[in-house]
Design a protein around this motif. Sequence first.
Motif, PDB file in Angstrom:
ATOM      1  N   TRP A   1       1.765  16.597  -4.339  1.00  0.00           N
ATOM      2  CA  TRP A   1       0.692  15.654  -4.652  1.00  0.00           C
ATOM      3  C   TRP A   1       0.340  14.814  -3.428  1.00  0.00           C
ATOM      4  N   ARG A   2      -0.933  14.590  -3.210  1.00  0.00           N
ATOM      5  CA  ARG A   2      -1.383  13.743  -2.101  1.00  0.00           C
ATOM      6  C   ARG A   2      -2.435  12.770  -2.620  1.00  0.00           C
ATOM      7  N   PRO A   3      -2.318  11.480  -2.276  1.00  0.00           N
ATOM      8  CA  PRO A   3      -3.342  10.527  -2.708  1.00  0.00           C
ATOM      9  C   PRO A   3      -4.648  10.778  -1.955  1.00  0.00           C
ATOM     10  N   THR A   4      -5.760  10.611  -2.647  1.00  0.00           N
ATOM     11  CA  THR A   4      -7.069  10.786  -2.006  1.00  0.00           C
ATOM     12  C   THR A   4      -7.856   9.493  -2.134  1.00  0.00           C
ATOM     13  N   ALA A   5      -8.883   9.366  -1.309  1.00  0.00           N
ATOM     14  CA  ALA A   5      -9.736   8.177  -1.357  1.00  0.00           C
ATOM     15  C   ALA A   5     -10.399   8.055  -2.729  1.00  0.00           C
ATOM     16  N   GLU A   6     -10.788   9.218  -3.308  1.00  0.00           N
ATOM     17  CA  GLU A   6     -11.450   9.191  -4.614  1.00  0.00           C
ATOM     18  C   GLU A   6     -10.477   8.687  -5.695  1.00  0.00           C
ATOM     19  N   TRP A   7      -9.230   9.153  -5.587  1.00  0.00           N
ATOM     20  CA  TRP A   7      -8.209   8.736  -6.572  1.00  0.00           C
ATOM     21  C   TRP A   7      -7.990   7.221  -6.500  1.00  0.00           C
TER      22      TRP A   7
ATOM     23  N   ASP B   1      -4.754  15.070 -12.603  1.00  0.00           N
ATOM     24  CA  ASP B   1      -3.765  14.369 -11.774  1.00  0.00           C
ATOM     25  C   ASP B   1      -2.544  13.978 -12.599  1.00  0.00           C
ATOM     26  N   LYS B   2      -2.132  14.868 -13.522  1.00  0.00           N
ATOM     27  CA  LYS B   2      -1.025  14.526 -14.409  1.00  0.00           C
ATOM     28  C   LYS B   2       0.326  14.600 -13.721  1.00  0.00           C
ATOM     29  N   THR B   3       0.337  14.734 -12.394  1.00  0.00           N
ATOM     30  CA  THR B   3       1.599  14.836 -11.665  1.00  0.00           C
ATOM     31  C   THR B   3       2.292  13.486 -11.673  1.00  0.00           C
ATOM     32  N   THR B   4       2.867  13.124 -12.811  1.00  0.00           N
ATOM     33  CA  THR B   4       3.498  11.812 -12.889  1.00  0.00           C
ATOM     34  C   THR B   4       5.001  11.892 -12.724  1.00  0.00           C
ATOM     35  N   ALA B   5       5.562  13.057 -12.735  1.00  0.00           N
ATOM     36  CA  ALA B   5       7.023  13.152 -12.566  1.00  0.00           C
ATOM     37  C   ALA B   5       7.334  13.317 -11.099  1.00  0.00           C
ATOM     38  N   PRO B   6       8.384  12.594 -10.623  1.00  0.00           N
ATOM     39  CA  PRO B   6       8.705  12.664  -9.198  1.00  0.00           C
ATOM     40  C   PRO B   6       8.899  14.081  -8.687  1.00  0.00           C
ATOM     41  N   LYS B   7       9.463  14.986  -9.563  1.00  0.00           N
ATOM     42  CA  LYS B   7       9.746  16.330  -9.055  1.00  0.00           C
ATOM     43  C   LYS B   7       8.468  17.102  -8.721  1.00  0.00           C
TER      44      LYS B   7
ATOM     45  N   HIS C   1      -8.977   1.977   0.925  1.00  0.00           N
ATOM     46  CA  HIS C   1      -8.987   3.229   0.164  1.00  0.00           C
ATOM     47  C   HIS C   1      -9.661   4.363   0.929  1.00  0.00           C
ATOM     48  N   GLU C   2      -9.850   4.178   2.236  1.00  0.00           N
ATOM     49  CA  GLU C   2     -10.379   5.290   3.029  1.00  0.00           C
ATOM     50  C   GLU C   2      -9.230   6.240   3.361  1.00  0.00           C
ATOM     51  N   HIS C   3      -9.570   7.496   3.641  1.00  0.00           N
ATOM     52  CA  HIS C   3      -8.548   8.518   3.947  1.00  0.00           C
ATOM     53  C   HIS C   3      -7.627   8.060   5.073  1.00  0.00           C
ATOM     54  N   ALA C   4      -8.206   7.535   6.140  1.00  0.00           N
ATOM     55  CA  ALA C   4      -7.406   7.153   7.315  1.00  0.00           C
ATOM     56  C   ALA C   4      -6.436   6.025   6.973  1.00  0.00           C
ATOM     57  N   ALA C   5      -6.911   5.051   6.185  1.00  0.00           N
ATOM     58  CA  ALA C   5      -6.059   3.906   5.829  1.00  0.00           C
ATOM     59  C   ALA C   5      -4.893   4.352   4.942  1.00  0.00           C
ATOM     60  N   ILE C   6      -5.192   5.277   4.019  1.00  0.00           N
ATOM     61  CA  ILE C   6      -4.119   5.788   3.151  1.00  0.00           C
ATOM     62  C   ILE C   6      -3.065   6.501   3.995  1.00  0.00           C
TER      63      ILE C   6
ATOM     64  N   PRO D   1       0.800  -1.234   0.000  1.00  0.00           N
ATOM     65  CA  PRO D   1       0.000   0.000   0.000  1.00  0.00           C
ATOM     66  C   PRO D   1       0.827   1.275   0.000  1.00  0.00           C
ATOM     67  N   TRP D   2       1.880   1.350   0.819  1.00  0.00           N
ATOM     68  CA  TRP D   2       2.599   2.628   0.868  1.00  0.00           C
ATOM     69  C   TRP D   2       3.322   2.938  -0.438  1.00  0.00           C
ATOM     70  N   PHE D   3       3.759   1.871  -1.159  1.00  0.00           N
ATOM     71  CA  PHE D   3       4.390   2.103  -2.465  1.00  0.00           C
ATOM     72  C   PHE D   3       3.338   2.561  -3.474  1.00  0.00           C
ATOM     73  N   LEU D   4       2.187   1.923  -3.469  1.00  0.00           N
ATOM     74  CA  LEU D   4       1.108   2.306  -4.389  1.00  0.00           C
ATOM     75  C   LEU D   4       0.667   3.752  -4.179  1.00  0.00           C
ATOM     76  N   PHE D   5       0.647   4.179  -2.903  1.00  0.00           N
ATOM     77  CA  PHE D   5       0.101   5.507  -2.585  1.00  0.00           C
ATOM     78  C   PHE D   5       1.152   6.612  -2.624  1.00  0.00           C
ATOM     79  N   SER D   6       2.445   6.227  -2.822  1.00  0.00           N
ATOM     80  CA  SER D   6       3.503   7.237  -2.677  1.00  0.00           C
ATOM     81  C   SER D   6       3.721   8.065  -3.938  1.00  0.00           C
ATOM     82  N   GLN D   7       3.302   7.559  -5.102  1.00  0.00           N
ATOM     83  CA  GLN D   7       3.451   8.298  -6.364  1.00  0.00           C
ATOM     84  C   GLN D   7       2.199   8.094  -7.205  1.00  0.00           C
ATOM     85  N   PRO D   8       1.801   9.079  -7.984  1.00  0.00           N
ATOM     86  CA  PRO D   8       0.540   8.965  -8.726  1.00  0.00           C
ATOM     87  C   PRO D   8       0.564   7.952  -9.861  1.00  0.00           C
TER      88      PRO D   8
END
Length: 767
Positions: free
Chosen positions: A657-663, A646-652, A549-554, A496-503
């Motif tokens: 960027w913050r992951p959301t429950a909707e995303w 949500d085109k923030t695909t570049a690490p820089k 995928h809830e806010h708290a779990a993310i 989960p933390w890897f999935l949520f760390s980058q868009p």
Amino acid sequence: MGNADTKLNFRKAVVQLTSKSQPIDALDDSFWDQFWSESVTNVQDVFALVPGAEIRALREESPNNLATLVYKAVEKLVKVVDSSCRTQREQLIALNCARLLTRVLPYMFEEPEWHSFFWSSLPAAAENDSVPLAQSLINAVCDLLFCPDFTVTSTKRAGPDRAEELSGLDSCEYIWAGGVGFARSPPRHAPHEAARTELLRLLLVCFSETIYKPPQQAASHHNRWIAYFTSPDNRHALPLFTSLLNTVCSYDPVGLGLPYNHLLFADTLEPLVEVALQILIVTLDHDTSNAVSEDSEEVLPDNLFINYLSRIHRDEDFQFALRGVTRLLNNPLAQTYLPNSSKKVNLHQELLVLFWKMCDYNKKFMYYVLKSSDVLEVLVPILYHLNDSRADQSRVGLMHIGVFILLLLSGERNLGVRLNKPYAAAVPMDIPVFTGTHADLLVVVFHKIITTGHQRLQPLFDCLLTILVNVSPYLKTLSMVASTKLLHLLEAFSTPWFLFSQPHHHHLVFFLLEMFNNMIQYQFDGNSNLVYTIIRKRAVFHNLANLPHEHAAIARSLAGAGGGGAAGGGAAPAASALPRSRSTESVAETAMEGSRPAQPAEPGTLNATLPDTPALGTMTERESAHPPAARERLLPDGTEQHDKPDKTTAPKESGSWRPTAEWVGGWRGKLPLQTIMRLLQVLVPQVEKICIDKGLTDESEILRFLQHGTLVGLLPVPHPILIRKYQANAGTAAWFRTYLWGVIYIRNVDPPIWYDTDVKLFEIQRV
């Protein structure tokens, strides 16, 4: 002593040139002739006696003298050609003019104002005969490259009537080596090879105007030197192209194979092959369109080199070219019983660019390569270099070109089919020992790159997985080692933390699931190892299906990553580093005998910077294997996602960027898990029953059961096979241009042609 005196005279002439306050008269031949007289006999002398700082001073303080020096050197070359360069003295004069121009031109290209200078006419030219200086220079050098008794062996009888006029000579009779379009192999003569090398080196310098352009300009820059050299106006274009290609592809560094012979005899052919290969890849580079610039009406002529390459069609020519490239690519990998006993050449980077160009411009050649197992002769050295370079940040460019070539080849069904050929481990690589096919080798090397490679390789993960997806429908029998590696990647990427760390991290999971689906749907019968591994690792799939995928779990997942990502240096690097797997597969494994681990670059290694890796969506056709609803935001296939908020695909960019429950909810429900869940639903109870009934602990029995099982009629309807083919684009064209010039810059150290000049296409960094 005499030699020292003549060098002293040459040095005095250089000092005079820079110190005279008045321009030196162009008609003062006794002064100008000192620069190409017999006083120097090699290019190293010229580089030592004409310091770069003095060339710059000459350019800034006495530009007239610099202009006259270059005019006179070109004029001298033209005169030598007019007299057919018959005497040894004339030949030395020609070489000295070439050496001087090789030294001086890069410092003129540094200054944009001088670029137009070469396209003005010689002062002595009549009004009706105004040939630009650059054309005069190229014409003279090309004539000299086919000069009997200087650069080629004369085919005429000796005697006063034998001398041929250079201007009328048919250079097609003097092609340097047999091969494509030319059957005869002329006798070798070392002084001729050395002279060709020096003249070609001057041409390479002429073409290097590109490296003095900033990246944005260089991407669309049309190099007029290359345009003229490869145009119908160059009467030697065909024999030059043939000579260069055949010289490279006929070169066998091992020769007769006598141990240590390369230590006993100087090889004049290797430097010639090296510069011929560099000329080839540079001349095949400039073809984006025929307009000089958006503001100009001028149109460039066709590039005949690209034209000739694209028209090669005979199987014997393809075989000759492919055998030549694979011989040289495999040369550094060859094992011998006596250490260092056979010659190793270091041409793999230029060869990979040439191979890319051959496949790109001649699709018949690419289909020929893929028609037989010969493609594996290219695949194995690429995988060797990818594996060997993965820890060395100075070889990131080599990693990219290897991956780009595999992406191009994987777009054709035949590569997947060829990968089923058994692999006999002839090349010691730092990978786990396995028994299997070339497909297993591909998977194991890719796993090693992703899990233990340099962090700058992360932009390539999409490409690596796309290659695996492209070939997956055709892979018949994956080994247990390779199957375990694929499941380990899924386990790591689905944390989960890897999935949520980058868009964009969830794209990697989609690729892996698509690959498993392809193999289950199309190659279930032979892939019992993979099916067994999926069953054993079924918790990974269940966890994905139930991803929080809830806010708290993310928030909890990301907070928990603080201590887990041992990449060091703050939260951002840790968040993007690949997580360590807790599974047994991450334990140390025995590497192949004779292999050595991949090493980082040695301190002081020069590294040319590269443009960013082009996004996968720009490199592959915009298709998706998934239903239209799933295409909108989630797939790394170049569809609408790149234009969404949500085109923030570049690490820089990801700092804000913050992951959301909707995303998360937007893509979580579209994970293609149905096929695997159905497989688990059917097979897990059967396997458990066998284990209980027979008291089994031995996996071989379970594998035997799976081999004879079938899921016909039980799985969802197979989705259509989708192969994401490479498509040419401006991003990779600019990337290749920068890469090949960076390689050429760093490889030319003797003499160091471009060192200490103000190159703008890339930066040179010390690693």
